[in-house]
Design an enzyme around this catalytic site. Structure first.
Site, PDB file in Angstrom:
ATOM      1  N   HIS A  82       0.855  -1.195   0.000  1.00  0.00           N
ATOM      2  CA  HIS A  82       0.000   0.000   0.000  1.00  0.00           C
ATOM      3  C   HIS A  82       0.883   1.234   0.000  1.00  0.00           C
ATOM      4  O   HIS A  82       1.827   1.330   0.769  1.00  0.00           O
ATOM      5  CB  HIS A  82      -0.906   0.045   1.233  1.00  0.00           C
ATOM      6  CG  HIS A  82      -1.710   1.309   1.303  1.00  0.00           C
ATOM      7  ND1 HIS A  82      -2.859   1.493   0.561  1.00  0.00           N
ATOM      8  CD2 HIS A  82      -1.507   2.474   1.974  1.00  0.00           C
ATOM      9  CE1 HIS A  82      -3.334   2.710   0.795  1.00  0.00           C
ATOM     10  NE2 HIS A  82      -2.526   3.332   1.643  1.00  0.00           N
ATOM     11  N   ASP A 161     -15.683   2.157   7.745  1.00  0.00           N
ATOM     12  CA  ASP A 161     -14.610   3.091   7.375  1.00  0.00           C
ATOM     13  C   ASP A 161     -15.102   4.110   6.355  1.00  0.00           C
ATOM     14  O   ASP A 161     -14.780   5.298   6.446  1.00  0.00           O
ATOM     15  CB  ASP A 161     -13.407   2.321   6.816  1.00  0.00           C
ATOM     16  CG  ASP A 161     -12.340   3.274   6.306  1.00  0.00           C
ATOM     17  OD1 ASP A 161     -11.862   4.102   7.104  1.00  0.00           O
ATOM     18  OD2 ASP A 161     -12.006   3.222   5.115  1.00  0.00           O
ATOM     19  N   ARG A 168     -15.143  12.388   8.738  1.00  0.00           N
ATOM     20  CA  ARG A 168     -13.883  13.060   9.091  1.00  0.00           C
ATOM     21  C   ARG A 168     -13.571  14.178   8.109  1.00  0.00           C
ATOM     22  O   ARG A 168     -13.056  15.228   8.487  1.00  0.00           O
ATOM     23  CB  ARG A 168     -12.728  12.048   9.098  1.00  0.00           C
ATOM     24  CG  ARG A 168     -12.716  11.144  10.323  1.00  0.00           C
ATOM     25  CD  ARG A 168     -11.800   9.943  10.108  1.00  0.00           C
ATOM     26  NE  ARG A 168     -10.491  10.346   9.673  1.00  0.00           N
ATOM     27  CZ  ARG A 168      -9.709   9.616   8.866  1.00  0.00           C
ATOM     28  NH1 ARG A 168     -10.120   8.450   8.396  1.00  0.00           N
ATOM     29  NH2 ARG A 168      -8.518  10.054   8.524  1.00  0.00           N
ATOM     30  N   SER A 183      -8.007   3.352   9.284  1.00  0.00           N
ATOM     31  CA  SER A 183      -8.713   3.400   7.998  1.00  0.00           C
ATOM     32  C   SER A 183      -7.942   2.614   6.932  1.00  0.00           C
ATOM     33  O   SER A 183      -8.492   1.741   6.251  1.00  0.00           O
ATOM     34  CB  SER A 183      -8.896   4.857   7.558  1.00  0.00           C
ATOM     35  OG  SER A 183      -9.422   4.924   6.251  1.00  0.00           O
ATOM     36  N   LYS A 187      -8.773  -1.656   5.451  1.00  0.00           N
ATOM     37  CA  LYS A 187      -8.990  -2.057   4.049  1.00  0.00           C
ATOM     38  C   LYS A 187      -7.999  -3.139   3.620  1.00  0.00           C
ATOM     39  O   LYS A 187      -8.351  -4.081   2.922  1.00  0.00           O
ATOM     40  CB  LYS A 187      -8.888  -0.828   3.132  1.00  0.00           C
ATOM     41  CG  LYS A 187     -10.058   0.143   3.308  1.00  0.00           C
ATOM     42  CD  LYS A 187     -10.092   1.199   2.235  1.00  0.00           C
ATOM     43  CE  LYS A 187      -9.174   2.345   2.479  1.00  0.00           C
ATOM     44  NZ  LYS A 187      -9.662   3.342   3.451  1.00  0.00           N
TER      45      LYS A 187
END
Length: 433
Positions: A82, A161, A168, A183, A187
């Site tokens: 990621h 999320d 947010r 968050s 995922k």
């Protein structure tokens, strides 16, 4: 249990129990707890922070709020990567086939991008026919057979999320380390990975502008991953200037092909080798990082990585022949060089502003509804630390309109030439715990 008591407890800096966190996530996902109460809790977390245990509990409560992807039918250790995003961040296009060429299964779930250029899926869709709308069964079969496939994000992955992120965004609580970390990690964990390599960006083109913030986020995510049984590590890499030379979807696909051949930009190649080495070691295909790096360089040199990219494209309906003939990618009508006004050394390329210049051409989305022009973008001709003569191109604009004065102005404002400059360090630090 009452939501007001949970808010008050966190407001006063006390630690929430696993049950309290689960109560909040379940109630909010089901629509039983209103936005205004969750907003109050998010602000309390923003100021009072969370312990490692709270962060792990929040992450897993969000993972379990929707469906999870079971990749157990895929043989081997599934390693996911990621990136926290940036400008010209082409790493996934190179990493997926490169690592898969060493028999490491890459089962990638990707999204579309908001911002400077498209996400990984948008970039891949610059290749005619390529699609990510495949069934989970096809996805698993492809990874078992050819070690690499990309599927679009499931609609019901981490719904808690999605709701919390939207909240947010409008309540001034985006920049909260525990909320960002949970968050991202929710995922990744819901997507079924056994091990996770994180590329956390720092600098002008990154979400985290300072090394300190990037390190705090990286440590938070690594600890969450390791606390919930996923081997996790992070590389903090520079995004003060764009990565590589290409900013734009088809241009980045071309750059990925060059990099898989071993002919890509120095910084992109180095980052891919560092991230890839970590993935190969986590997948237990090499005993250490030096051996993994040598193996990756070998599949670049002998053509196996490029052949894997071609198979990957063909498997998902794409025209794999673009690997041999990149002129089949979408082409812009106009190529406009932007010359340096003075001689010297490039001292600054403000990554996020150059990314916005590419977006003005149509390379990215300002809103979810925007259409991306896959052909357009910007190609850097110089990087920080490079010498430039007056009249020599700083960048080339690839456009489908002749009037690019606003884009040229943005480029001149954000690429600076001085008497001397030092190229930024690409890798700031590596975090494993």
């Amino acid at each position: 249990m009452r939501m007001v008591d949970v808010i008050s407890k966190k407001r006063d800096g006390k630690e929430l129990t696993t049950e309290e966190i689960q109560f909040v996530v379940d109630g909010y996902t089901a629509g039983k707890i209103p936005d205004y109460q969750v907003s109050a809790l998010a602000m309390a977390i923003f100021f009072q922070d969370m312990t490692d245990r709270e962060r792990a509990d929040l992450t897993m409560a969000m993972v379990n709020s929707g469906e999870t992807i079971d990749l157990s039918a895929i043989e081997g250790i599934k390693v996911d990567k990621h990136s926290t995003g940036g400008v010209g961040d082409t790493t996934t296009l190179v990493l997926a086939p490169l690592v898969a060429a060493l028999d490491v299964p890459v089962a990638k779930m990707s999204g579309r991008g908001l911002g400077h250029t498209g996400g990984t899926i948008d970039k891949l869709e610059a290749i005619e026919g390529f699609h990510v709308e495949i069934t989970k069964e096809q996805f698993i079969d492809l990874v078992n057979r050819d070690k690499v496939a990309v599927i679009g994000q499931s609609g019901n992955l981490t719904p808690a999320d999605k709701k919390l992120y939207a909240l947010r965004d409008v309540t001034g609580t985006v920049n909260s380390i525990p909320l960002i970390a949970s968050s991202i990690m929710s995922k990744k964990i819901a997507a079924g990975a056994d091990a996770i390599v994180l590329d956390v960006k720092t600098g002008a083109g990154a979400f985290m502008k300072t090394d300190k913030d990037a390190e705090n986020l990286a440590h938070a995510m690594v600890r969450i991953g390791n606390n919930v049984g996923r081997q996790t590590m992070a590389v903090i890499s520079d995004m003060s200037q764009p990565l590589g030379f290409a900013i734009g979807n088809a241009l980045e696909v071309q750059e990925a092909i060059d990099t898989l051949k071993g002919e890509g930009p120095e910084d992109l190649t180095e980052l891919v080798l560092i991230l890839g080495s970590q993935m190969v070691v986590l997948a237990k295909k090499a005993k250490d990082l030096d051996e993994a790096r040598a193996m990756l360089k070998e599949v670049m040199a002998n053509g196996k990585a490029l052949a894997k990219f071609k198979d990957f494209l063909n498997n998902q309906g794409g025209d794999g022949s673009i690997v041999d003939d990149p002129s089949k990618l979408p082409q812009a009508k106009f190529k406009i060089d932007v010359p340096a006004k003075e001689s010297g050394v490039v001292s600054e390329i403000v990554a996020d502003e150059i990314g916005i210049a590419a977006m003005l051409l149509g390379a990215g989305r300002a809103t979810k509804e925007d259409e991306i022009d896959l052909a357009v973008g910007i190609m850097l001709r110089k990087k920080v630390g490079d010498k430039v003569e007056a009249g020599e191109p700083l960048v080339t604009i690839y456009a489908n309109k002749e009037d690019v004065k606003a884009v040229e102005a943005k480029i001149y404002e954000n690429i600076r030439v001085s008497d001397k400059a030092v190229a930024p360090k690409l890798i700031h630090t590596i975090i494993t715990e």
